[in-house]
Scaffold this motif. Structure first.
Motif, PDB file in Angstrom:
ATOM      1  N   THR B  33       0.978  -1.089  -0.004  1.00  0.00           N
ATOM      2  CA  THR B  33      -0.010   0.126   0.151  1.00  0.00           C
ATOM      3  C   THR B  33       0.816   1.364  -0.128  1.00  0.00           C
ATOM      4  O   THR B  33       0.557   2.261  -0.754  1.00  0.00           O
ATOM      5  CB  THR B  33      -0.961  -0.018   1.032  1.00  0.00           C
ATOM      6  N   ALA B  34       2.007   1.242   0.698  1.00  0.00           N
ATOM      7  CA  ALA B  34       2.922   2.240   0.862  1.00  0.00           C
ATOM      8  C   ALA B  34       4.375   1.835   1.409  1.00  0.00           C
ATOM      9  O   ALA B  34       4.231   0.792   1.955  1.00  0.00           O
ATOM     10  CB  ALA B  34       2.234   3.379   1.866  1.00  0.00           C
ATOM     11  N   THR B  35       5.273   2.485   0.741  1.00  0.00           N
ATOM     12  CA  THR B  35       6.614   2.249   1.390  1.00  0.00           C
ATOM     13  C   THR B  35       7.362   3.487   1.376  1.00  0.00           C
ATOM     14  O   THR B  35       6.652   4.582   1.116  1.00  0.00           O
ATOM     15  CB  THR B  35       7.224   1.064   0.168  1.00  0.00           C
ATOM     16  N   CYS B  36       8.701   3.371   1.714  1.00  0.00           N
ATOM     17  CA  CYS B  36       9.298   4.795   1.813  1.00  0.00           C
ATOM     18  C   CYS B  36      10.777   4.611   1.565  1.00  0.00           C
ATOM     19  O   CYS B  36      11.273   3.354   1.404  1.00  0.00           O
ATOM     20  CB  CYS B  36       9.128   5.406   3.251  1.00  0.00           C
ATOM     21  N   ILE B  37      11.566   5.637   1.699  1.00  0.00           N
ATOM     22  CA  ILE B  37      12.756   5.644   1.482  1.00  0.00           C
ATOM     23  C   ILE B  37      13.577   5.996   2.905  1.00  0.00           C
ATOM     24  O   ILE B  37      13.191   6.962   3.418  1.00  0.00           O
ATOM     25  CB  ILE B  37      13.282   6.943   0.516  1.00  0.00           C
ATOM     26  N   CYS B  38      14.555   5.159   3.220  1.00  0.00           N
ATOM     27  CA  CYS B  38      15.224   5.116   4.254  1.00  0.00           C
ATOM     28  C   CYS B  38      16.560   6.026   4.275  1.00  0.00           C
ATOM     29  O   CYS B  38      17.227   5.698   3.175  1.00  0.00           O
ATOM     30  CB  CYS B  38      15.606   3.697   4.718  1.00  0.00           C
ATOM     31  N   ALA B 332      14.070  16.778   2.020  1.00  0.00           N
ATOM     32  CA  ALA B 332      13.063  16.071   2.606  1.00  0.00           C
ATOM     33  C   ALA B 332      13.615  15.370   3.661  1.00  0.00           C
ATOM     34  O   ALA B 332      14.873  14.927   3.733  1.00  0.00           O
ATOM     35  CB  ALA B 332      12.183  15.144   1.650  1.00  0.00           C
ATOM     36  N   THR B 333      12.959  15.231   4.847  1.00  0.00           N
ATOM     37  CA  THR B 333      13.450  14.414   5.908  1.00  0.00           C
ATOM     38  C   THR B 333      13.103  12.836   5.509  1.00  0.00           C
ATOM     39  O   THR B 333      13.952  11.807   5.864  1.00  0.00           O
ATOM     40  CB  THR B 333      12.915  14.783   7.238  1.00  0.00           C
ATOM     41  N   LYS B 334      12.074  12.539   5.112  1.00  0.00           N
ATOM     42  CA  LYS B 334      11.326  11.231   5.064  1.00  0.00           C
ATOM     43  C   LYS B 334      10.580  11.133   3.806  1.00  0.00           C
ATOM     44  O   LYS B 334       9.529  11.972   4.113  1.00  0.00           O
ATOM     45  CB  LYS B 334      10.885  10.670   6.300  1.00  0.00           C
ATOM     46  N   VAL B 335      10.596  10.474   2.910  1.00  0.00           N
ATOM     47  CA  VAL B 335       9.579  10.501   1.736  1.00  0.00           C
ATOM     48  C   VAL B 335       8.913   9.089   1.903  1.00  0.00           C
ATOM     49  O   VAL B 335       9.428   8.007   1.614  1.00  0.00           O
ATOM     50  CB  VAL B 335      10.527  10.381   0.372  1.00  0.00           C
ATOM     51  N   LEU B 336       7.650   9.296   1.460  1.00  0.00           N
ATOM     52  CA  LEU B 336       6.605   8.372   1.589  1.00  0.00           C
ATOM     53  C   LEU B 336       6.215   8.021   0.091  1.00  0.00           C
ATOM     54  O   LEU B 336       6.135   9.030  -0.468  1.00  0.00           O
ATOM     55  CB  LEU B 336       5.344   8.527   2.444  1.00  0.00           C
ATOM     56  N   LEU B 337       6.219   6.735  -0.474  1.00  0.00           N
ATOM     57  CA  LEU B 337       5.803   6.590  -1.755  1.00  0.00           C
ATOM     58  C   LEU B 337       4.700   5.726  -1.663  1.00  0.00           C
ATOM     59  O   LEU B 337       4.271   4.594  -1.255  1.00  0.00           O
ATOM     60  CB  LEU B 337       7.172   5.428  -2.519  1.00  0.00           C
ATOM     61  N   THR B 338       3.433   6.237  -2.267  1.00  0.00           N
ATOM     62  CA  THR B 338       2.317   5.416  -2.414  1.00  0.00           C
ATOM     63  C   THR B 338       2.259   4.536  -3.661  1.00  0.00           C
ATOM     64  O   THR B 338       3.048   4.926  -4.624  1.00  0.00           O
ATOM     65  CB  THR B 338       1.145   6.488  -2.519  1.00  0.00           C
ATOM     66  N   VAL B 339       1.653   3.443  -3.433  1.00  0.00           N
ATOM     67  CA  VAL B 339       1.954   2.287  -4.437  1.00  0.00           C
ATOM     68  C   VAL B 339       0.448   2.226  -5.181  1.00  0.00           C
ATOM     69  O   VAL B 339      -0.480   2.382  -4.440  1.00  0.00           O
ATOM     70  CB  VAL B 339       2.570   1.056  -3.845  1.00  0.00           C
TER      71      VAL B 339
END
Lengths: 339, 339
Positions: B33-38, B332-339
């Motif tokens: 559903t969602a992932t992010c960049i660490c 950006a501090t933290k990027v969310l990626l919607t899938v």
């Protein structure tokens, strides 16, 4: 009075020194009954560390002969045990159980207890009286409580030794051997002593070791893993202070396990990434021996434990130079000096 | 399906990849559903670390689409959160709460979750189902639980943050900010965020910081001591992983206090003697996020905490390259990626 002095590496003499007196209102002066030579005294003796105090010794038991006007609890005539750091017992750090980091701490090594008398700063916070005058055979054990037992005990506590745990002990000197004793007293199920000397292995077994591992370094780590389903010990006591011993301790500990390290660190540099991925807990440093003294004195007084067995050579104060030589040449593990 | 690939430093693309399927009987396949960049994805992106896996991503939430024949607890259709390590949940290490060191662990980064679907090994031990399908606004927080929240939480637990404690947090990235949140949730009295960026300071305060210290290194340590009667904080969270941040964390901790360190260690070498005389507890490493997931999911579900606030940029999976750039350039501090 007579006192031990080391003015240059390898040169230990017993000389006349002015008798100590009360300097601060919180001081006591004790007549030393027994003192000893510490593994850490060998660093300056061998020239590896600067000779930063001429007067030697930081372990002691004795009888209180004089107290300052602000001393409330310690009384003249009491037999007392103290730690190698004098501590006030009242600061926030002391109250949290870290008396060796007391905000007013005084290293007893800067005063020198290898002598007939010693001034003890912050007497009420530092000294613990025994229930009475000890029988002579208890004196070595009470003296051990002053440093080597207290330090080995702290290491076992820092390593969270306890029921159901497998504890490995790196180092078979006096502190390591008493780490074995402490781990068993704290209820550990298995205690693995890492030692390659037959006499120390035998003593380790008598003090509570259930297994012996002779290998060191990576081979030692592999053997500990073999004995623990490939996981490593729950708790590891480190009582040497070298790079090899620290890495051996960390490597022998399972993820989430605890390393209690008390060997005074010499030339150690811990690789961050290896430590990070090990997942161990690391705790140690100069042992807050004072925290444990009441409990340790009780166990000794009740003859539950006999830590004085780590002294394998007893000499008089006048023979101090021979004591240093014996420890330097590894003919003795730990030398007691009667005063 | 579409998936993020990094074949060389700085080169991120979204490409077609074969859809994952059940390989082991304990696997599940989820639709992400969602992932992010660490932050840790930036090490290979910047060429500081080898690009050792082309398929990227290890944080994820999603819906279970298929399970292997030995999966007992996880069911098709459930919304699930998992950690960045797959773990069996049954070995001795998992049962002691150190699932990130599970004897069968699989790093999710070796599989890649910046994709439309992901195979999750050891599904029963790895995944935790939410009470139902989450509202859209809860998804970022549930995704944060997968790594940054779980890691910040572990750091605060490792630092023994709790009632009456003063906690300092080194690092104002997503993990540090959520370390602030965790420390407050665990009951800390004071939480000092060490940050020099106005926007992150503001977010730190919203998440529970009571004080801000802007200085770094020795000046930062001195400021923390000023704020703590000269003693240092009881607990320090380290969330950077550099030599400076580790020494800042150790130096900011009082003797007997606790450092919880979770910044992935890069080029760190800890001086043994300084560590020894600091008297601190040190614990950290890859966070056993799985230990905390049930509790964290409950707090998010109840809307007690809102850790999703650390995502300050939301993009689609197809825009992954822009997400990496934004984090690399600190936009950006933290990027969310919607899938």
């Amino acid at each position: 009075m007579r006192a031990v002095v080391m003015e240059r590496p390898g040169e230990v003499r017993v000389v006349d020194r002015e008798q100590p007196r009360i300097e601060e209102p919180t001081d006591a002066v004790i007549e030393v009954t027994a003192t000893c030579i510490c593994g850490s005294d060998l660093w300056p003796y061998r020239g590896i560390e600067a000779v930063d105090h001429a007067w030697m010794g930081h372990e002691y038991v004795g009888v209180v002969r004089e107290v300052g006007p602000q001393v409330r609890d310690v009384r003249v005539g009491q037999f007392v045990v103290g730690s190698f750091f004098a501590s006030d017992g009242t600061c926030e750090i002391c109250r949290s159980g870290y008396q060796s980091h007391c905000v007013q701490r005084v290293p007893m090594g800067s005063i020198g207890t290898q002598a007939q008398y010693a001034r003890i700063p912050l007497a009420d916070g530092t000294l613990v009286a025994t229930p009475g005058m000890p029988d002579a055979d208890l004196v070595p054990s009470l003296l051990a409580a002053s440093d080597v037992l207290g330090t080995g005990w702290f290491a076992a506590v820092a390593a969270e030794a306890g029921p159901g745990k497998t504890v490995a002990v790196v180092g078979d000197g006096a502190v390591g051997l008493l780490g074995v004793l402490a781990a068993r007293q704290l209820g550990a199920e298995r205690v693995i002593a890492m030692s390659r000397h037959a006499d120390r292995q035998a003593l380790a077994r008598e003090l509570g070791a259930t297994e012996i591992v002779e290998e060191r370094g990576d081979a030692g780590v592999a053997h500990i893993k073999d004995l623990t389903d490939g996981l490593g010990a729950h708790s590891v006591v480190e009582a040497v202070g070298t790079q090899e011993s620290m890495m051996q301790a960390i490597g022998s500990t399972r993820p989430g396990g605890h390393v209690g390290y008390v060997g005074v660190s010499h030339g150690v540099s811990l690789p961050g990434q290896e430590l990070f991925f090990s997942g161990v807990h690391l705790h140690g440093g100069p042992a807050p021996v004072r925290r444990f003294l009441p409990d340790l004195i009780r166990r000794i007084w009740d003859r539950t434990i006999d830590p004085g067995r780590v002294f394998d050579l007893t000499l008089s104060l006048e023979q101090a130079a021979e004591g240093y030589r014996a420890m330097d040449e590894r003919r003795a593990t730990k030398v007691l000096l009667t005063v």
